[in-house]
Design a protein around this motif. Structure first.
Motif: not given
Length: 393
Positions: A146-150, A302-307, A335-339
């Motif tokens: 979340s900090m990296m994204i911000r 955490l959502e893995n993009h289907p395509e 898992e914070d990869f979810a962000f």
């Protein structure tokens, strides 16, 4: 290209292992990864890359091929360790007592350094840019992601996809796990304080017994999940800590209850948290007590993009062989990869690290966790292959 990557992964496998062992020997807790950051930066600089600090103890570096602006793919590794005293008797055992890489982040970081090594040698043979993201603080809210994204990790340049890998001690080394769509849960912490009026255990009618109220509350709260959650939306509400500091003949003034609420639907997440607070306050009031509710927001689901995930699975099958690709179940861990997955096309897959013949079978977050280090050659090579395949899409 596939054979070139495999050749380079094999050539530098000993280096990948050495890097992992250095990191394992010198673990640092979340948001304290100063020496880890320094080590990673030095390794990247020896490859001619220019890492930039981000989120205090994180790093980001651009590995540019020909025509760098054609497409950008980001690869992520987390770097923090856990507050666990290591019990393994190995030459690379933690030298920081009470701190251990018990979740494989040393493997993730060493693998991504391996990607940097491999792709630096191939940079004249691919188009686009690979953004290398070395992230702090996955194990501790608010989460380094979340900090990296911000701070702009998904900007300048903007990646068209984010890929992450995580060790899997339940999957044999040499195999890789994928799952499309919902994969891991949101993680919110629930802290309840039930306040009554204590007194002598022989005269409960003179007070308000918070132990009895807390008992009713714990049972009642389970009905929020069993009777209100949407169908096909996994959800868990668990309480693992209850403190009623009385005695056999002493009713305490208050009871503290700590737990976690996890789900895979952001709308239900908000509704569930609202219901938890409302029920806790209302039930306690109806029994003559009070309830203080504190909710600490954790990671989203955490959502893995289907395509993207379908493509990566097919690409991994080409690299590893279809027989070495396994399907993952939904996992209620967080898992914070979810962000990343909430704001860009993302895929988080699992790297097998188990070796029963060698006794490498312990789960993550345990003092005996370890990995079959052959997974480093696989992890670095596969991630390099996936990155180049995605750049070519």
């Amino acid at each position: 290209m596939k054979e070139k990557i495999k050749q380079l992964a094999g050539k530098y496998a000993a280096e990948f292992v050495a890097n992992r062992r250095h990191l394992h020997t010198n673990p640092e807790l979340s948001f304290q990864e100063y020496e880890t950051q320094k080590f990673v930066a030095e390794q990247l600089q020896t490859l001619g890359l220019a890492p930039q600090a981000m989120a205090n103890t994180g790093l980001v570096a651009l590995l540019e091929g020909k025509n760098p602006s054609k497409k950008v793919v980001a690869l992520r590794a987390d770097m923090d360790a856990l507050p666990i005293l290591e019990a393994n008797d190995v030459s690379y055992k933690s030298t920081n007592p009470g701190v251990m890489h018990a979740c494989g982040h040393d493997v993730h970081t060493a693998s991504l350094l391996g990607v940097a090594r491999i792709l630096t040698e191939l940079k004249d043979e691919f188009e686009g840019t690979v953004k290398l993201v070395f992230q702090p603080g996955e194990e501790l809210a608010p989460g380094g992601a979340s900090m990296m994204i911000r701070e702009g990790v998904l900007e300048n340049p903007t990646p068209q996809g984010m890929i992450g890998q995580h060790v899997a001690p339940q999957i044999p080394v040499g195999k890789i796990g994928f799952r499309e769509g919902m994969y891991m849960a949101s993680t919110d912490e629930i802290y309840l304080t039930v306040k009554g009026k204590g007194g002598h255990g022989a005269a409960p009618e003179l007070g308000v017994d918070p132990v009895l109220v807390a008992s009713h509350l714990i049972v009642a709260l389970q009905q929020i999940v069993s009777r209100n959650r949407p169908q096909n939306s996994p959800s868990v509400l668990s309480f693992g800590r209850v403190i009623a500091n009385g005695a056999t003949n002493v009713i305490p003034n208050e009871v503290k209850i700590d737990g976690t609420f996890r789900c895979m639907n952001e709308i239900w997440r908000e509704e569930g948290l609202r219901r938890i607070q409302k029920l806790a306050e209302g039930l306690c009031e109806s029994m003559g007590a009070e309830c203080e509710v504190r909710i600490v927001r954790g990671y989203p689901y955490l959502e893995n993009h289907p395509e993207l995930t379908r493509r990566l699975r097919a690409e991994a099958s080409e690299y590893m062989g279809e027989e070495n690709i396994v399907d993952l179940d939904i996992w209620m861990a967080g898992e914070d990869f979810a962000f990343y997955s909430q704001v860009t096309d993302s895929c988080f897959y699992r790297l097998g690290t188990r070796n029963e013949e060698r006794g490498i079978v312990s789960g993550v977050h345990t003092p005996t966790f370890d990995v079959d280090e052959h997974s480093l050659e696989i992890g670095a090579g596969l991630m390099s292959w996936l990155a180049l395949q995605e750049l070519a899409v």
